[in-house]
Design a protein around this motif. Structure first.
Motif, PDB file in Angstrom:
ATOM      1  N   LEU A 196     -26.631  21.333  -3.087  1.00 21.98           N
ATOM      2  CA  LEU A 196     -25.219  21.551  -2.586  1.00 21.98           C
ATOM      3  C   LEU A 196     -24.446  21.116  -3.142  1.00 21.98           C
ATOM      4  O   LEU A 196     -23.093  21.411  -3.248  1.00 21.98           O
ATOM      5  CB  LEU A 196     -25.355  21.306  -0.805  1.00 21.98           C
ATOM      6  CG  LEU A 196     -26.492  21.987  -0.843  1.00 21.98           C
ATOM      7  CD1 LEU A 196     -26.807  21.350   1.359  1.00 21.98           C
ATOM      8  CD2 LEU A 196     -26.971  23.175  -0.268  1.00 21.98           C
ATOM      9  N   ALA A 197     -24.788  19.707  -3.550  1.00 15.84           N
ATOM     10  CA  ALA A 197     -24.051  18.817  -3.856  1.00 15.84           C
ATOM     11  C   ALA A 197     -22.458  19.628  -5.379  1.00 15.84           C
ATOM     12  O   ALA A 197     -22.083  19.471  -5.818  1.00 15.84           O
ATOM     13  CB  ALA A 197     -24.229  17.654  -4.663  1.00 15.84           C
TER      14      ALA A 197
ATOM     15  N   PRO B 285     -32.971  20.829   2.129  1.00 16.27           N
ATOM     16  CA  PRO B 285     -32.441  22.609   2.027  1.00 16.27           C
ATOM     17  C   PRO B 285     -33.413  22.898   1.076  1.00 16.27           C
ATOM     18  O   PRO B 285     -33.873  24.074   1.623  1.00 16.27           O
ATOM     19  CB  PRO B 285     -31.068  22.149   1.490  1.00 16.27           C
ATOM     20  CG  PRO B 285     -30.406  21.121   2.055  1.00 16.27           C
ATOM     21  CD  PRO B 285     -31.684  20.344   1.852  1.00 16.27           C
ATOM     22  N   SER B 286     -34.234  22.424  -0.351  1.00 19.96           N
ATOM     23  CA  SER B 286     -34.323  23.562  -0.505  1.00 19.96           C
ATOM     24  C   SER B 286     -36.142  23.447  -0.136  1.00 19.96           C
ATOM     25  O   SER B 286     -37.121  25.155  -0.067  1.00 19.96           O
ATOM     26  CB  SER B 286     -34.601  22.372  -2.024  1.00 19.96           C
ATOM     27  OG  SER B 286     -35.010  22.172  -2.221  1.00 19.96           O
TER      28      SER B 286
ATOM     29  N   LEU C 175     -31.867  32.968   2.897  1.00 22.63           N
ATOM     30  CA  LEU C 175     -32.420  31.539   3.688  1.00 22.63           C
ATOM     31  C   LEU C 175     -31.029  30.681   4.067  1.00 22.63           C
ATOM     32  O   LEU C 175     -30.820  30.050   4.862  1.00 22.63           O
ATOM     33  CB  LEU C 175     -33.843  31.213   3.254  1.00 22.63           C
ATOM     34  CG  LEU C 175     -34.816  32.776   3.290  1.00 22.63           C
ATOM     35  CD1 LEU C 175     -35.943  32.321   2.477  1.00 22.63           C
ATOM     36  CD2 LEU C 175     -35.133  32.897   4.447  1.00 22.63           C
ATOM     37  N   TYR C 176     -30.546  30.114   2.360  1.00 24.53           N
ATOM     38  CA  TYR C 176     -29.536  29.229   2.542  1.00 24.53           C
ATOM     39  C   TYR C 176     -28.392  29.543   3.576  1.00 24.53           C
ATOM     40  O   TYR C 176     -27.825  28.883   4.439  1.00 24.53           O
ATOM     41  CB  TYR C 176     -28.852  29.396   1.415  1.00 24.53           C
ATOM     42  CG  TYR C 176     -29.897  28.207   0.379  1.00 24.53           C
ATOM     43  CD1 TYR C 176     -29.433  26.747   0.481  1.00 24.53           C
ATOM     44  CD2 TYR C 176     -31.054  28.061  -0.565  1.00 24.53           C
ATOM     45  CE1 TYR C 176     -30.165  25.820  -0.082  1.00 24.53           C
ATOM     46  CE2 TYR C 176     -31.381  28.163  -1.586  1.00 24.53           C
ATOM     47  CZ  TYR C 176     -30.870  26.240  -1.019  1.00 24.53           C
ATOM     48  OH  TYR C 176     -31.878  25.505  -1.873  1.00 24.53           O
ATOM     49  N   ASN C 177     -28.042  31.010   3.423  1.00 23.98           N
ATOM     50  CA  ASN C 177     -27.033  31.293   5.188  1.00 23.98           C
ATOM     51  C   ASN C 177     -27.543  31.074   6.161  1.00 23.98           C
ATOM     52  O   ASN C 177     -26.436  30.902   6.741  1.00 23.98           O
ATOM     53  CB  ASN C 177     -26.756  33.404   4.110  1.00 23.98           C
ATOM     54  CG  ASN C 177     -26.187  33.502   3.003  1.00 23.98           C
ATOM     55  OD1 ASN C 177     -25.836  32.603   2.433  1.00 23.98           O
ATOM     56  ND2 ASN C 177     -26.097  34.331   2.882  1.00 23.98           N
ATOM     57  N   ALA C 178     -28.803  31.399   6.264  1.00 21.37           N
ATOM     58  CA  ALA C 178     -29.365  31.447   7.657  1.00 21.37           C
ATOM     59  C   ALA C 178     -28.704  30.371   8.040  1.00 21.37           C
ATOM     60  O   ALA C 178     -29.022  29.892   9.488  1.00 21.37           O
ATOM     61  CB  ALA C 178     -30.076  32.439   7.442  1.00 21.37           C
ATOM     62  N   ILE C 179     -29.719  29.619   7.151  1.00 21.76           N
ATOM     63  CA  ILE C 179     -29.423  28.029   7.985  1.00 21.76           C
ATOM     64  C   ILE C 179     -27.917  27.219   7.618  1.00 21.76           C
ATOM     65  O   ILE C 179     -28.146  26.050   8.077  1.00 21.76           O
ATOM     66  CB  ILE C 179     -30.312  27.508   7.103  1.00 21.76           C
ATOM     67  CG1 ILE C 179     -30.515  26.815   5.497  1.00 21.76           C
ATOM     68  CG2 ILE C 179     -32.141  27.982   7.213  1.00 21.76           C
ATOM     69  CD1 ILE C 179     -31.362  26.151   4.490  1.00 21.76           C
ATOM     70  N   GLY C 180     -27.161  28.133   7.383  1.00 16.62           N
ATOM     71  CA  GLY C 180     -25.768  27.806   7.245  1.00 16.62           C
ATOM     72  C   GLY C 180     -25.054  27.360   6.621  1.00 16.62           C
ATOM     73  O   GLY C 180     -23.610  26.855   5.947  1.00 16.62           O
TER      74      GLY C 180
ATOM     75  N   LYS D 281     -21.834  28.497   1.782  1.00 19.34           N
ATOM     76  CA  LYS D 281     -21.379  28.724   0.215  1.00 19.34           C
ATOM     77  C   LYS D 281     -22.038  28.535  -0.468  1.00 19.34           C
ATOM     78  O   LYS D 281     -22.213  29.233  -1.782  1.00 19.34           O
ATOM     79  CB  LYS D 281     -20.021  27.620   0.672  1.00 19.34           C
ATOM     80  CG  LYS D 281     -19.363  28.221   1.183  1.00 19.34           C
ATOM     81  CD  LYS D 281     -18.995  28.896   1.005  1.00 19.34           C
ATOM     82  CE  LYS D 281     -17.210  28.703   2.057  1.00 19.34           C
ATOM     83  NZ  LYS D 281     -16.580  30.238   1.380  1.00 19.34           N
ATOM     84  N   HIS D 282     -24.001  27.792  -0.879  1.00 16.97           N
ATOM     85  CA  HIS D 282     -24.567  27.880  -1.504  1.00 16.97           C
ATOM     86  C   HIS D 282     -24.858  29.395  -1.589  1.00 16.97           C
ATOM     87  O   HIS D 282     -25.686  29.723  -2.716  1.00 16.97           O
ATOM     88  CB  HIS D 282     -25.641  26.530  -1.452  1.00 16.97           C
ATOM     89  CG  HIS D 282     -26.661  25.846  -2.522  1.00 16.97           C
ATOM     90  ND1 HIS D 282     -26.059  26.044  -3.936  1.00 16.97           N
ATOM     91  CD2 HIS D 282     -28.073  26.463  -2.615  1.00 16.97           C
ATOM     92  CE1 HIS D 282     -26.960  25.915  -4.615  1.00 16.97           C
ATOM     93  NE2 HIS D 282     -28.076  26.255  -3.796  1.00 16.97           N
ATOM     94  N   GLY D 283     -25.859  29.804  -0.413  1.00 12.10           N
ATOM     95  CA  GLY D 283     -26.063  30.975  -0.599  1.00 12.10           C
ATOM     96  C   GLY D 283     -24.962  32.335  -1.642  1.00 12.10           C
ATOM     97  O   GLY D 283     -25.690  32.476  -1.982  1.00 12.10           O
ATOM     98  N   LYS D 284     -24.244  31.975  -1.381  1.00 11.08           N
ATOM     99  CA  LYS D 284     -23.234  32.810  -2.077  1.00 11.08           C
ATOM    100  C   LYS D 284     -22.879  32.587  -3.636  1.00 11.08           C
ATOM    101  O   LYS D 284     -23.309  33.248  -4.416  1.00 11.08           O
ATOM    102  CB  LYS D 284     -21.741  32.153  -1.512  1.00 11.08           C
ATOM    103  CG  LYS D 284     -20.748  32.741  -2.495  1.00 11.08           C
ATOM    104  CD  LYS D 284     -18.752  32.257  -1.992  1.00 11.08           C
ATOM    105  CE  LYS D 284     -18.081  32.878  -3.351  1.00 11.08           C
ATOM    106  NZ  LYS D 284     -16.933  32.447  -2.860  1.00 11.08           N
TER     107      LYS D 284
END
Length: 576
Positions: free
Chosen positions: A99-100, A265-266, A284-289, A292-295
């Protein structure tokens, strides 16, 4: 300021604002259990919207600081190349380092306009696949089979205290025991190796709280989801879900993101990836909020697919839109949407107004009926992979967004969205039974959006898509409005000869006037299901029904969009 001092300043600024973002993200997420316990659904929705806005706010603060203090350096690739190296070392021990990395990318893209994706100065291929492995014991509760089914279920209920009295705890326990016996124990015999794991984090969304777990039995993991609802008489278990298709839909691109506390998160995504079938890492990154990292993860997946495929980008199937130019890569299940330079009549909006509609959708509860999108700037496509007819179409319709440079087609602004079969095309080729189901779904989609205070505006079937699960989703947002802003009217009855034979409406029509009786004229063209649609969704054509929905929304009533069939609820008539 020396370059070394400038790099240090940049790293410290980005790190500070990223940590501020994570702190605020966790603070807002942590409010979800409180709102669930209080049944404060309006606060739950507003909290979700607030959390969606904060990422851009912290990126903006960081970029303004860099522009003010590092102007000579921030458009230097050498500067950012060294900054990336040092930043990467600084975040290497973080449990959320992916995420960073994405936050760093977001800052550099805003601070250094028109910079193409550059592996030397940005985190392009790192992310999820390079995250450190962490012990998983802290992620979930474990329940050995030696306890027996009754004790396991009782302990699960005991481990998740919502701080609210139960409607009927003992009845819930027996419902769950019965569900496990019927679905799992009729097929598999537990052994000493059988174990059940349930994530410690509760997933909150809308009016529900979800437990996600899995049982190792029969040599494989059997996933399950247990939804809890908090009704006027207390908390209760609503059902127990084992069907992987339903579970996948609960994490669908058409659903709002969960509010769930995530330490690593990972690790959370890794567990979900093993449980929720057919979902990719970026979803799944999108789903947990962490959208931006999902993108970011989506873009990485796109680059890998591009490298492993050979087909060309082409104009997407369907009727060409008046507002959007849409294209796709046939081997990839995504469409790319560009706002046109000029709109054909009767469209009379601006490009910025269209962007505002897409922003509205991104912040609204999508209730399983609107497709999620990602917004990109300066998206690069290899020109030799683009059909010349598509290049010509982009030149003719969105030339202001197009740059051809270094054998690349660069689009200055676009949206990506899951590709679906346009409903109008689906209805042309599907069987009679599938067509009946599709038109029922079409009407359900419109009505469920309305209950969430969204009026689609242009309800032509070409603006809806059919998913692999044959669910109908709305995906064209340029004319959406809040339902409460519309004025639903019965058509005045003609009383004179002049009125009966008038070539245009003889009565006044205001901008937001809607006449549901007219919907029959355009909603369904397929003759063998038209009458079925009219009868099945007769409320669609009744202005009084639309006004009733408006009144419920204005009174504060909030829809709970069940992401699973009502038929599988343990207590189908229980209030929420």
């Amino acid at each position: 300021m020396t370059i070394n001092k400038a790099i240090e300043y940049a790293i410290n600024s980005i790190t500070l604002e990223f940590e501020n973002y994570i702190y605020k993200f966790n603070e807002l997420t942590g409010l979800a259990p409180k709102f669930f316990a209080e049944r404060n659904w309006s606060a739950m929705h507003e909290n979700q919207r607030r959390r969606l806005r904060i990422y851009k706010d912290f990126v903006r603060v960081c970029v303004l600081s860099l522009e003010e203090n590092l102007k000579p350096h921030i458009e230097s690739k050498e500067f950012w190349k060294e900054a990336k190296i040092q930043y990467s070392a600084n975040i290497s021990a973080r449990k959320d380092k992916e995420l960073a990395e994405t936050f760093f990318n977001s800052v550099i893209r805003k601070a250094y306009p028109n910079l193409e994706i550059n592996e030397n100065v940005m985190f392009v291929h790192e992310g999820y696949d390079t995250c450190d492995l962490h012990p998983v014991d802290s992620l979930y509760h474990s329940y050995p089979s030696s306890w027996g089914l009754q004790k396991i279920i009782r302990k699960i209920i005991e481990d998740f205290d919502f701080g609210v009295p139960y409607l009927s705890k003992e009845e819930d326990i027996q419902y769950l025991v019965k569900a496990v016996r019927e679905v799992i124990l009729t097929r598999y015999e537990p052994t000493q190796d059988t174990i059940t794991q349930v994530l410690k984090s509760v997933f909150y969304r809308n009016k529900a709280a979800y437990l996600i777990g899995r049982t190792r039995v029969g040599g494989k993991w059997m996933p399950f989801i247990i939804p809890f609802l908090n009704g006027p008489s207390g908390v209760y278990v609503d059902t127990m879900i084992f069907d992987p298709r339903i579970m996948a839909h609960m994490f669908s691109f058409s659903r709002s993101y969960f509010m769930v506390e995530v330490e690593i998160p990972s690790l959370m995504v890794s567990f979900l990836n093993a449980v929720i079938s057919h979902k990719q890492v970026h979803e799944l990154y999108n789903a947990i909020g962490f959208n931006k990292h999902g993108k970011t993860e989506f873009y990485r997946d796109f680059l890998i697919h591009l490298n492993e495929s050979k087909d060309q980008f082409t104009i997407a199937e369907g009727i060409l839109g008046m507002v959007m130019t849409v294209f796709t890569l046939p081997s990839y299940n995504i469409v790319f949407k560009l706002i046109k330079d000029h709109f054909e009549p009767p469209k009379n909006m601006t490009r910025q107004e269209v962007r505002e509609k897409y922003k509205l959708v991104s912040l609204h509860d999508r209730v399983g009926r609107m497709a999620d999108t990602h917004e990109f700037e300066n998206f690069h496509f290899p020109l030799d992979r683009v059909d010349p007819r598509l290049v010509e179409e982009v030149r003719n319709t969105t030339n202001s967004l197009l740059v051809i440079k270094d054998n690349k087609m660069i689009i200055k602004h676009l949206y990506t969205e899951r590709r679906m079969i346009p409903l109008n095309i689906y209805l042309e080729h599907c069987s009679h039974e599938d067509a009946k189901q599709a038109v029922e779904e079409y009407g359900n989609s419109i009505l469920q959006l309305a209950q969430a205070n969204i009026f689609p505006g242009d309800m032509m079937t070409k603006n809806f898509g059919v998913t692999r699960q044959k669910r109908v989703i709305f995906y064209d947002y340029d004319e959406i409005e809040f339902l409460t802003d519309m004025n639903f009217r019965w058509k005045p009855k003609a009383e004179t000869y002049e009125q009966i034979y008038a070539s245009s409406p003889w009565y006044d029509i205001a901008k937001n006037d809607v006449f549901p009786e007219d919907f029959k004229r355009f909603m369904i063209g397929r003759a063998d299901v038209k009458e079925h649609f009219w009868e099945y969704h007769k409320d669609l054509f009744n202005p009084d029904h639309w006004v009733e929905m408006q009144n419920k929304i204005r009174s504060g009533e909030i829809l709970h969009a069940f992401p699973y069939p009502i038929a599988i609820r343990f207590r189908p008539n229980e209030e929420i």
